[in-house]
Scaffold this motif. Structure first.
Motif, PDB file in Angstrom:
ATOM      1  N   GLU A   1      72.042  20.535  51.374  1.00  0.00           N
ATOM      2  CA  GLU A   1      71.021  20.183  53.278  1.00  0.00           C
ATOM      3  C   GLU A   1      70.547  22.026  53.890  1.00  0.00           C
ATOM      4  OE1 GLU A   1      71.936  17.985  56.309  1.00  0.00           O
ATOM      5  OE2 GLU A   1      72.882  19.457  57.127  1.00  0.00           O
ATOM      6  N   ARG A   2      70.094  22.218  54.424  1.00  0.00           N
ATOM      7  CA  ARG A   2      68.861  22.883  54.841  1.00  0.00           C
ATOM      8  C   ARG A   2      67.924  22.394  56.168  1.00  0.00           C
ATOM      9  NH1 ARG A   2      71.453  24.498  51.453  1.00  0.00           N
ATOM     10  NH2 ARG A   2      71.250  25.644  49.744  1.00  0.00           N
ATOM     11  N   THR A   3      68.147  23.798  56.590  1.00  0.00           N
ATOM     12  CA  THR A   3      67.093  23.637  57.919  1.00  0.00           C
ATOM     13  C   THR A   3      65.005  23.929  57.609  1.00  0.00           C
ATOM     14  OG1 THR A   3      67.108  26.372  58.493  1.00  0.00           O
ATOM     15  CG2 THR A   3      68.620  24.625  59.632  1.00  0.00           C
ATOM     16  N   VAL A   4      64.552  23.497  58.607  1.00  0.00           N
ATOM     17  CA  VAL A   4      63.159  23.755  58.084  1.00  0.00           C
ATOM     18  C   VAL A   4      63.218  25.629  58.005  1.00  0.00           C
ATOM     19  CG1 VAL A   4      60.589  23.372  58.932  1.00  0.00           C
ATOM     20  CG2 VAL A   4      62.398  21.586  59.881  1.00  0.00           C
ATOM     21  N   GLU A   5      63.391  26.335  59.265  1.00  0.00           N
ATOM     22  CA  GLU A   5      63.676  27.741  58.954  1.00  0.00           C
ATOM     23  C   GLU A   5      63.451  28.001  56.714  1.00  0.00           C
ATOM     24  OE1 GLU A   5      63.212  26.731  62.837  1.00  0.00           O
ATOM     25  OE2 GLU A   5      64.737  26.147  61.439  1.00  0.00           O
ATOM     26  N   ALA A   6      65.113  27.282  57.225  1.00  0.00           N
ATOM     27  CA  ALA A   6      65.488  27.880  55.897  1.00  0.00           C
ATOM     28  C   ALA A   6      64.818  27.708  54.656  1.00  0.00           C
ATOM     29  CB  ALA A   6      66.685  27.792  55.963  1.00  0.00           C
ATOM     30  N   LEU A   7      64.611  26.397  54.542  1.00  0.00           N
ATOM     31  CA  LEU A   7      63.030  25.798  53.457  1.00  0.00           C
ATOM     32  C   LEU A   7      61.919  26.365  53.263  1.00  0.00           C
ATOM     33  CD1 LEU A   7      64.077  22.209  54.149  1.00  0.00           C
ATOM     34  CD2 LEU A   7      64.822  22.658  51.799  1.00  0.00           C
ATOM     35  N   ALA A   8      62.065  26.961  54.419  1.00  0.00           N
ATOM     36  CA  ALA A   8      60.428  27.349  54.781  1.00  0.00           C
ATOM     37  C   ALA A   8      60.735  28.735  53.990  1.00  0.00           C
ATOM     38  CB  ALA A   8      59.768  27.531  56.133  1.00  0.00           C
ATOM     39  N   GLN A   9      61.182  29.290  54.194  1.00  0.00           N
ATOM     40  CA  GLN A   9      61.949  30.616  53.398  1.00  0.00           C
ATOM     41  C   GLN A   9      61.676  30.628  52.001  1.00  0.00           C
ATOM     42  OE1 GLN A   9      65.548  32.622  54.832  1.00  0.00           O
ATOM     43  NE2 GLN A   9      65.199  34.788  54.409  1.00  0.00           N
ATOM     44  N   ALA A  10      63.224  29.568  51.902  1.00  0.00           N
ATOM     45  CA  ALA A  10      62.832  29.440  50.304  1.00  0.00           C
ATOM     46  C   ALA A  10      61.428  29.264  49.530  1.00  0.00           C
ATOM     47  CB  ALA A  10      63.596  28.764  49.949  1.00  0.00           C
TER      48      ALA A  10
ATOM     49  N   THR B   1      56.579  28.515  58.013  1.00  0.00           N
ATOM     50  CA  THR B   1      57.444  26.917  59.014  1.00  0.00           C
ATOM     51  C   THR B   1      56.631  26.111  59.143  1.00  0.00           C
ATOM     52  OG1 THR B   1      59.076  28.259  60.196  1.00  0.00           O
ATOM     53  CG2 THR B   1      59.221  26.524  60.860  1.00  0.00           C
ATOM     54  N   THR B   2      55.775  26.070  60.243  1.00  0.00           N
ATOM     55  CA  THR B   2      55.338  24.894  60.451  1.00  0.00           C
ATOM     56  C   THR B   2      54.106  24.114  58.801  1.00  0.00           C
ATOM     57  OG1 THR B   2      52.977  26.099  60.734  1.00  0.00           O
ATOM     58  CG2 THR B   2      53.576  26.047  62.726  1.00  0.00           C
ATOM     59  N   THR B   3      54.204  25.089  58.432  1.00  0.00           N
ATOM     60  CA  THR B   3      53.300  24.518  56.876  1.00  0.00           C
ATOM     61  C   THR B   3      55.033  23.336  55.753  1.00  0.00           C
ATOM     62  OG1 THR B   3      51.817  25.817  56.480  1.00  0.00           O
ATOM     63  CG2 THR B   3      52.224  24.498  54.838  1.00  0.00           C
ATOM     64  N   ALA B   4      55.604  23.759  55.764  1.00  0.00           N
ATOM     65  CA  ALA B   4      56.744  23.261  56.021  1.00  0.00           C
ATOM     66  C   ALA B   4      57.714  22.047  56.523  1.00  0.00           C
ATOM     67  CB  ALA B   4      58.427  24.688  55.679  1.00  0.00           C
ATOM     68  N   SER B   5      56.861  21.853  57.664  1.00  0.00           N
ATOM     69  CA  SER B   5      57.728  20.892  58.144  1.00  0.00           C
ATOM     70  C   SER B   5      57.038  20.061  58.072  1.00  0.00           C
ATOM     71  CB  SER B   5      57.723  21.212  60.157  1.00  0.00           C
ATOM     72  OG  SER B   5      58.089  20.430  60.897  1.00  0.00           O
TER      73      SER B   5
END
Length: 222
Positions: free
Chosen positions: A38-47, A52-56
């Motif tokens: 499990e990951r936060t949106v912010e962590a997924l965006a970085q990875a 962040t908006t695009t990852a979301s």
């Protein structure tokens, strides 16, 4: 007959929804990351090297198609894969690309470099973990390791490997793994370790392949 035809069309439309959600290189990469835990949106965006908006937006598309679930804690939203079937679907897409598209092999060679040593099979590793001495090194990040790792593995992120090589034994084989078969870090780690005189090789595959075979990973308990 008309009703049956409409119902059949509706079924294939649902299949297409899932296919459409998978039809993005970044969404496939997000599945690869989420396989680690499990990951936060912010962590997924970085990875995934996304805003962040695009990852979301990608995650919302995946959520609407049943590929991921989420939960909110305060102001943060956490995502996880909806089930093992999602990882199976990702693996099926990857397998078709591996077997049918020559460009996949070329891109993999460019990313990973040449393999200097025959990798250790996952069955072999499972046997050795039960019967013999071996050092298993996980070169993913600490958060991925904490979410779930092969039992007995050491957490040694690749960016800290150089400073910790001397702590690794010279007389026991070191097996390195990362996220998946397409993770460059184990390849680089093995080359580095061997250049320092260590008996090292990578595991065939990583956490993704380990999970696809329904092998257990364990979280870090703090």
């Amino acid at each position: 007959m008309v009703e049956a035809s409409a119902a059949r069309e509706s079924i294939y439309q649902q299949f297409a929804r899932v296919g459409k959600a998978l039809a993005s290189s970044k969404r496939l990469e997000l599945i690869d990351v989420l396989a680690q835990g499990e990951r936060t949106v912010e962590a997924l965006a970085q990875a995934a090297a996304l805003k962040t908006t695009t990852a979301s937006a990608h995650l919302q598309t995946m959520h609407q198609s049943g590929l991921v679930t989420n939960r909110k804690v305060g102001n943060r939203v956490y995502y996880r894969l909806a089930g093992a079937e999602v990882l199976d679907a990702f693996a099926a897409v990857r397998q078709v690309a591996d077997s049918q598209l020559a460009a996949t092999e070329r891109a993999a060679r460019e990313l990973l470099g040449d393999d200097e040593e025959t990798p250790l099979g996952r069955d072999e590793l499972a046997d050795i973990l039960r019967t013999g001495p071996i050092v298993v090194v996980d070169v993913r990040g600490e958060d991925e390791f904490d979410a779930g790792h092969i039992d007995g593995a050491l957490c040694l992120p690749f960016d800290r490997l150089t400073d910790n090589i001397s702590a690794l034994p010279d007389d026991v084989e070191i097996v390195v793994y990362g996220r998946s078969s397409y993770c460059a870090r184990p390849y680089a780690a093995v080359r580095l370790l061997r250049s320092k005189g260590k008996a090292a090789r990578r595991l065939d595959g990583g956490v993704v392949e380990w999970l696809l075979e329904r092998r257990p990973i364990i979280p870090t308990r703090r």
